[in-house]
Every structure is written in C-alpha cells, then in structure tokens.
Write a protein that holds these residues in place. Structure first.
Motif, mmCIF file in Angstrom:
data_model
loop_
_atom_site.group_PDB
_atom_site.id
_atom_site.type_symbol
_atom_site.label_atom_id
_atom_site.label_comp_id
_atom_site.label_asym_id
_atom_site.label_seq_id
_atom_site.Cartn_x
_atom_site.Cartn_y
_atom_site.Cartn_z
ATOM 1 N N HIS A 79 0.860 -1.187 0.000
ATOM 2 C CA HIS A 79 0.000 0.000 0.000
ATOM 3 C C HIS A 79 0.897 1.238 0.000
ATOM 4 N N LEU A 80 0.658 2.130 -0.941
ATOM 5 C CA LEU A 80 1.541 3.290 -1.106
ATOM 6 C C LEU A 80 0.801 4.569 -0.742
ATOM 7 N N GLN A 81 1.330 5.269 0.260
ATOM 8 C CA GLN A 81 0.748 6.554 0.655
ATOM 9 C C GLN A 81 1.200 7.625 -0.333
ATOM 10 N N THR A 82 0.317 8.566 -0.605
ATOM 11 C CA THR A 82 0.651 9.573 -1.615
ATOM 12 C C THR A 82 1.869 10.411 -1.198
ATOM 13 N N ASN A 83 2.063 10.616 0.096
ATOM 14 C CA ASN A 83 3.216 11.432 0.524
ATOM 15 C C ASN A 83 4.552 10.693 0.372
ATOM 16 N N LYS A 84 4.504 9.412 -0.037
ATOM 17 C CA LYS A 84 5.759 8.672 -0.252
ATOM 18 C C LYS A 84 6.000 8.343 -1.728
ATOM 19 N N VAL A 85 5.098 8.814 -2.578
ATOM 20 C CA VAL A 85 5.188 8.514 -4.010
ATOM 21 C C VAL A 85 6.513 8.983 -4.603
ATOM 22 N N ARG A 86 6.973 10.144 -4.141
ATOM 23 C CA ARG A 86 8.220 10.733 -4.619
ATOM 24 C C ARG A 86 9.407 9.783 -4.451
ATOM 25 N N LEU A 103 -4.007 7.882 -6.074
ATOM 26 C CA LEU A 103 -2.613 7.428 -6.163
ATOM 27 C C LEU A 103 -2.115 7.500 -7.605
ATOM 28 N N LEU A 104 -2.952 7.085 -8.532
ATOM 29 C CA LEU A 104 -2.593 7.145 -9.949
ATOM 30 C C LEU A 104 -2.286 8.587 -10.370
ATOM 31 N N GLN A 105 -3.137 9.509 -9.932
ATOM 32 C CA GLN A 105 -2.941 10.927 -10.265
ATOM 33 C C GLN A 105 -1.633 11.446 -9.681
ATOM 34 N N CYS A 106 -1.333 11.018 -8.492
ATOM 35 C CA CYS A 106 -0.123 11.446 -7.800
ATOM 36 C C CYS A 106 1.126 10.887 -8.496
ATOM 37 N N ILE A 107 1.058 9.635 -8.931
ATOM 38 C CA ILE A 107 2.178 9.015 -9.658
ATOM 39 C C ILE A 107 2.387 9.737 -10.990
ATOM 40 N N GLU A 108 1.298 10.040 -11.671
ATOM 41 C CA GLU A 108 1.370 10.763 -12.942
ATOM 42 C C GLU A 108 2.115 12.102 -12.759
ATOM 43 N N LYS A 109 1.710 12.816 -11.730
ATOM 44 C CA LYS A 109 2.280 14.133 -11.471
ATOM 45 C C LYS A 109 3.782 14.042 -11.200
ATOM 46 N N VAL A 137 -13.625 -4.763 -10.234
ATOM 47 C CA VAL A 137 -13.394 -5.237 -11.596
ATOM 48 C C VAL A 137 -13.913 -4.192 -12.597
ATOM 49 N N GLU A 138 -15.078 -3.651 -12.335
ATOM 50 C CA GLU A 138 -15.660 -2.645 -13.242
ATOM 51 C C GLU A 138 -14.819 -1.370 -13.291
ATOM 52 N N GLU A 139 -14.376 -0.919 -12.110
ATOM 53 C CA GLU A 139 -13.530 0.287 -12.054
ATOM 54 C C GLU A 139 -12.227 0.078 -12.819
ATOM 55 N N ALA A 140 -11.642 -1.124 -12.689
ATOM 56 C CA ALA A 140 -10.376 -1.406 -13.382
ATOM 57 C C ALA A 140 -10.576 -1.333 -14.898
ATOM 58 N N ARG A 141 -11.684 -1.867 -15.361
ATOM 59 C CA ARG A 141 -12.030 -1.769 -16.788
ATOM 60 C C ARG A 141 -12.077 -0.306 -17.242
ATOM 61 N N GLU A 142 -12.754 0.515 -16.438
ATOM 62 C CA GLU A 142 -12.898 1.937 -16.789
ATOM 63 C C GLU A 142 -11.556 2.660 -16.733
ATOM 64 N N MET A 143 -10.743 2.314 -15.721
ATOM 65 C CA MET A 143 -9.429 2.952 -15.588
ATOM 66 C C MET A 143 -8.549 2.650 -16.801
ATOM 67 N N ALA A 144 -8.567 1.399 -17.238
ATOM 68 C CA ALA A 144 -7.736 1.014 -18.392
ATOM 69 C C ALA A 144 -8.119 1.850 -19.609
ATOM 70 N N ALA A 145 -9.416 2.064 -19.781
ATOM 71 C CA ALA A 145 -9.902 2.836 -20.923
ATOM 72 C C ALA A 145 -9.490 4.308 -20.827
ATOM 73 N N ARG A 146 -9.231 4.756 -19.608
ATOM 74 C CA ARG A 146 -8.883 6.172 -19.367
ATOM 75 C C ARG A 146 -7.387 6.440 -19.282
ATOM 76 N N MET A 147 -6.558 5.423 -19.509
ATOM 77 C CA MET A 147 -5.119 5.596 -19.286
ATOM 78 C C MET A 147 -4.497 6.664 -20.182
ATOM 79 N N GLY A 148 -5.149 6.975 -21.299
ATOM 80 C CA GLY A 148 -4.672 8.045 -22.160
ATOM 81 C C GLY A 148 -4.590 9.386 -21.447
ATOM 82 N N ASP A 149 -5.343 9.531 -20.353
ATOM 83 C CA ASP A 149 -5.309 10.761 -19.555
ATOM 84 C C ASP A 149 -4.040 10.869 -18.704
ATOM 85 N N PHE A 150 -3.261 9.777 -18.679
ATOM 86 C CA PHE A 150 -2.073 9.740 -17.811
ATOM 87 C C PHE A 150 -0.824 9.434 -18.637
ATOM 88 N N PRO A 151 -0.329 10.447 -19.353
ATOM 89 C CA PRO A 151 0.750 10.215 -20.323
ATOM 90 C C PRO A 151 2.087 9.812 -19.701
#
Ligand SMILES: *Cc1c(COP(=O)(O)O)cnc(C)c1O
Length: 231
Positions: A79-86, A103-109, A137-151
């Motif tokens: 489990h990764l806390q956002t304040n340790k992403v760096r 967490l995904l947004q934080c990693i992207e940034k 499972v449904e959220e993961a499907r949606e996230m995969a489809a949205r990965m273009g938002d996280f270059p």
C-alpha cells in the motif's frame, strides 16, 4: 536454505504450469521481500528470482543502497501513501499496487515532474473485501480505458490479492475472474496500455493462480521462511 527454497519453488511452478498445459517460462517469480534483510534478498536474487517486490517504502530505501536488488527489476507491491510517491516513482521498475485514482494521479504528477514514464499495474480487489484497497473489476475496466489521460504512466497489467483461502481451490473463481478481465482489456486498444503482467498467486495458492493464467507469482514465505512479526 534460500537457494534450496527457490530451486524447489521453481520445480513446483513448472509442475503447476505443465499441469495447466502452459510453458513454465511464461510465469515469473517475484520475491516478496518484506521483513527480510538485504543479505537474505541478495541470496534470493543469486538463486535466480526474476524480480523483487517490496512492500514498504522504508524498507525499499534502506535495502536499495545495500545493493539488495542488484541485477533484477524492483517492484513495489505494498500500500503506497501519496506522501511517499516521490520516493518510489522512477526508483522502482514497476508499481504493482496502484489501488486508487488519487494514487494514480499522484504518480502521474511525480513521473511528469521527473520527466519519465512509470510502469504500473492496477490492483483489483477481486474478492470485494472491505478490509482491502483496490479497484473493483468494473472500475479497473474503466481505468484502463482512461489511461490516455495519464501520459507519464504506462499500464502493464493487473495485480490481485484474493481473500485468504480456507481450502485449496477456493480462490480459483477469483483468479479466473482476473484472467477474464486481463484478456478483455488486452483485446482493446487503449493509449498507454500494454497488458503483459497478471500478478497473482502467493505461497499458499500459487499453483491455483498458475492454473488460472497468472504470469507472475509473488512469493515470500516459501522463499525466506516464516516472517518474524515480533522483530
Ligand atoms: C507478503 C506478500 C506476498 C507474499 O506472501 P507469502 O504468503 O509470504 O508468499 C505477496 N504479495 C504481497 C502484496 C505481499 O504483501
């Protein structure tokens, strides 16, 4: 001891693969190194594990300068806390435990800031357990489809930790559900997505996971022995 354990594990992995009509080379072995020191991790690396998976940032940054993982890819699996992403982005080869949008947004940034692309897996809470994080499972499907938002992030697959099983075979349904999700996403063409890794199976259930299509098992106890939680 560790060398022997890895050798035995490789044999059991190969048996499980062949029983499922699969090539043993399709399945990678990730050593789950939590609570084991750099010397023990080095022994596992020398015994030929394919990668090391660390759970805690504190252990990662401690063992890294000791050369614990030298020669194999490093994965983050806890489990990764956002304040340790760096401390993790750009340091590990793969973050397996991306379990929430924040967490995904934080990693992207952070990856964008460092000018790199971070490989990740999405962690799926396939058993729908209250106590566990992870996407449905449904959220993961949606996230995969949205990965273009996280270059600055590249999706390489999925990770799951199913419920603790009471009897052998109990988790097969969850592993099979993960396999289906993995194949479904693989068949789509999404930006920043290449489905290569289906990370599932641990000491007690890796044979079932391999039977159901796992491409990476994460094993601690069967390599290092029982963890000492008193230490
Ligand atoms: C500890 C751990 C493992 C390995 O568990 P064992 O039962 O000791 O093989 C695998 N995955 C994750 C995420 C872990 O934290």
């Amino acid at each position: 001891m560790i060398q022997e354990n890895v050798a035995k594990l490789r044999i059991r992995m190969a048996e499980a693969a062949r029983a499922a009509g699969r090539d043993p080379k399709e399945i990678l072995l990730c050593a789950a190194t939590k609570m084991n020191d750099a010397a023990a991790v080095r022994q596992a690396v020398e015994a030929g594990v394919d990668c090391c998976g660390e759970n805690r940032v504190q252990e990662l940054v401690q063992k890294l300068p000791q050369g614990a993982y030298d020669g194999v890819p490093i994965h983050f699996i806890g489990h990764l806390q956002t304040n340790k992403v760096r401390q993790v982005v750009g340091v590990v080869d793969l973050i397996q435990s991306v379990d929430r949008l924040e967490l995904l947004q934080c990693i992207e940034k952070e990856a964008a800031k460092k000018g790199l692309v971070q490989d990740i897996l999405l962690e799926v809470n396939v058993g729908g357990e209250e106590s566990k994080s992870g996407f449905t499972v449904e959220e993961a499907r949606e996230m995969a489809a949205r990965m273009g938002d996280f270059p600055s992030v590249h999706l390489r697959g999925l990770m799951a930790i199913p419920p603790i099983s009471q009897y052998p075979g109990e988790n097969c349904k969850y592993f099979a559900e993960m396999r289906k999700l993995f194949v479904d996403i693989s068949e789509k063409t999404y930006d920043n997505v290449h489905m290569e890794c289906l990370s599932m199976g641990m000491t007690d259930d890796f044979a079932d996971a391999i039977a159901e299509g796992s491409t990476m098992i994460r094993v601690g106890t069967a390599i290092f022995g029982p963890r000492n939680y008193q230490k």
